[in-house]
Design an enzyme around this catalytic site. Structure first.
Site, PDB file in Angstrom:
ATOM      1  N   TYR A 284     -49.930  30.712 101.116  1.00 26.29           N
ATOM      2  CA  TYR A 284     -50.007  32.056 100.203  1.00 26.29           C
ATOM      3  C   TYR A 284     -50.524  33.015 101.268  1.00 26.29           C
ATOM      4  O   TYR A 284     -51.417  32.684 102.185  1.00 26.29           O
ATOM      5  CB  TYR A 284     -51.076  31.700  99.170  1.00 26.29           C
ATOM      6  CG  TYR A 284     -51.628  33.104  98.489  1.00 26.29           C
ATOM      7  CD1 TYR A 284     -50.404  33.897  97.915  1.00 26.29           C
ATOM      8  CD2 TYR A 284     -52.500  33.709  98.702  1.00 26.29           C
ATOM      9  CE1 TYR A 284     -50.719  34.816  97.413  1.00 26.29           C
ATOM     10  CE2 TYR A 284     -52.831  35.146  98.352  1.00 26.29           C
ATOM     11  CZ  TYR A 284     -51.714  35.628  97.664  1.00 26.29           C
ATOM     12  OH  TYR A 284     -52.253  36.663  97.066  1.00 26.29           O
TER      13      TYR A 284
ATOM     14  N   HIS B 289     -55.434  30.463  96.064  1.00 25.99           N
ATOM     15  CA  HIS B 289     -54.290  30.816  95.176  1.00 25.99           C
ATOM     16  C   HIS B 289     -54.000  29.572  94.392  1.00 25.99           C
ATOM     17  O   HIS B 289     -52.985  28.910  94.540  1.00 25.99           O
ATOM     18  CB  HIS B 289     -53.139  31.234  95.978  1.00 25.99           C
ATOM     19  CG  HIS B 289     -52.380  32.226  95.155  1.00 25.99           C
ATOM     20  ND1 HIS B 289     -51.153  32.270  94.537  1.00 25.99           N
ATOM     21  CD2 HIS B 289     -52.585  33.778  95.207  1.00 25.99           C
ATOM     22  CE1 HIS B 289     -50.876  33.520  94.200  1.00 25.99           C
ATOM     23  NE2 HIS B 289     -51.704  34.127  94.388  1.00 25.99           N
TER      24      HIS B 289
END
Ligand code: MG
Length: 407
Positions: A160, A215
């Site tokens: 991410y 995330h």
């Protein structure tokens, strides 16, 4: 004064699929704008506003903001979904904007007035190598930022915020028959992230506040391992260490370390965040304001969190429209328990499409003193940037064995 028209404006002046609701009134020239941006499914939000909410809104008093929110919240019977919430947010923001314009006051004054001069921002640094990441943080520090989110690519893997190309070595680890995809694995990511903080703290010391976004990509027990390992590096916060489906695990992280925890950009329902706040399991609430129903709901969330000394850190990357950023800004200015605001860089084109865009100077965000939200949309210019596709699809990374990974 009555609502005479409601429309949705779809525009993509940068990479993001923006949805703006504009409400016109019986007073010629008086209108308001609100953010209804759900970049993944914007056409669904438009359908809710245009086909379902508009017929209920035309003819209503612009003053009935709370009644309109509560009424629309139940019209579809099933509630608290992200599509309806974004539609509610667009309408709600526009009505608050109109109220401010009628009062001749910027919105933050209607929310109780400024409790700070400007809003502290954190910015994003992401790189494929540690020296590059360090350089970025130093550049932001020189610009006046005291808070920087840091993301480092894992060698050979996807991730991410920043990714490396899949390496041949990683490709060779995959089983026969697996479809090609970017590859994410929790173990290498966790190891790499701990190394990143070791490196950055050794080079930068503790003067700069560092943040990091997991995330929601790793299993809960690895989130505990990571939060504990990062404790000595004294983060400003660790974001989304867990997925919304796993929030009960926050109590376990809290009981084992003092790494500050931020959570909430995917929340749509009060039952998702209320236990985390009431149990004091998190330190920062990070809802995406349009996804929870807009300003009317967000100011209640902020007030609730204040009583538990949980600070606000509203979600604020590019998939919040500039109108949504203006909502964040007014609430940030007026909330005692404001913690920090995620920064979005507004391009020149965005500033032209949205006159009155909030100003960023030296790590702070400033409001103008125009009545209402203080931001507008140039509809003719917005029309020059139609959507290129119907919205963003998430979820491309897979584990080595081919299992889909949360975005
Ligand atoms: Mg995030």
């Amino acid at each position: 004064m009555k609502i005479t028209d409601v429309k949705t404006i779809l525009t993509q002046p940068g990479g993001e699929w923006l949805v703006i609701v504009k409400i016109e009134t019986s007073e010629p020239g008086l209108y308001g704008v609100g953010c209804a941006t759900h970049g993944e499914r914007p056409l669904a939000v438009r359908a809710v506003v245009d086909e379902y909410l508009k017929p209920l809104l035309v003819g209503k008093s612009v003053e009935d903001i709370e009644d309109i929110w509560q009424t629309q919240y139940v019209t579809s019977y099933f509630r608290s979904g992200v599509t309806l919430n974004n539609a509610l947010s667009g309408v709600d923001g526009a009505l608050w904007d109109i109220l401010g314009k009628r009062a001749g006051m910027p919105l933050y004054k209607l929310l109780g007035g400024k409790v700070r001069a400007a809003v502290t921002l954190y910015t994003h640094a992401s790189a494929r190598t540690l020296p590059e990441l360090e350089d970025q943080v130093r550049k932001y520090m020189a610009e006046g930022y005291r808070h920087v989110r840091v993301q480092l690519a894992v060698p050979g893997f996807s991730g991410y915020g920043v990714s490396n190309p899949t390496s041949d070595e990683v490709r060779r680890m995959r089983p026969e028959g697996v479809a090609p995809s970017p590859v994410f694995e929790p173990g290498p990511y966790v190891n790499n992230t701990i190394k990143m903080f070791e490196y950055l703290r050794s080079k930068l010391g503790f003067e700069v506040e560092l943040l990091h976004d997991v995330h929601e990509r790793i299993p809960p027990v690895q989130a505990i391992t990571l939060a504990k390992a990062l404790e000595p590096f004294r983060l400003f916060f660790l974001e989304d260490a867990l997925a919304p489906e796993d929030v009960q695990w926050f109590g376990h992280i809290r009981s084992q370390c003092s790494t500050p925890l931020a959570m909430g950009e995917l929340f749509v329902n009060r039952n998702e965040w209320l236990p985390l706040v009431a149990n004091r399991w998190i330190d920062f609430i990070r809802c995406h304001i349009s996804a929870i129903g807009g300003l009317s709901m967000a100011r209640k969330v902020a007030a609730c969190c204040e009583l538990f000394n949980v600070r606000t850190a509203w979600h604020g990357p590019g998939n919040v429209s500039p109108v949504g950023h203006a909502v964040n800004l007014h609430l940030d200015l007026a909330s005692y328990n404001f913690g920090i605001q995620e920064e979005n860089h507004f391009s020149q084109t965005l500033r032209e499409v949205f006159p009155g865009c909030p100003e960023i100077k030296g790590g702070y965000l400033y409001a103008n003193d125009q009545p209402g939200l203080g931001i507008d949309i140039d509809e003719k210019l917005a029309a020059k940037f139609p959507y290129k596709t119907p919205g963003r699809n998430r979820g491309t990374d897979r584990l080595l064995d081919g299992t889909i990974v949360r975005p």
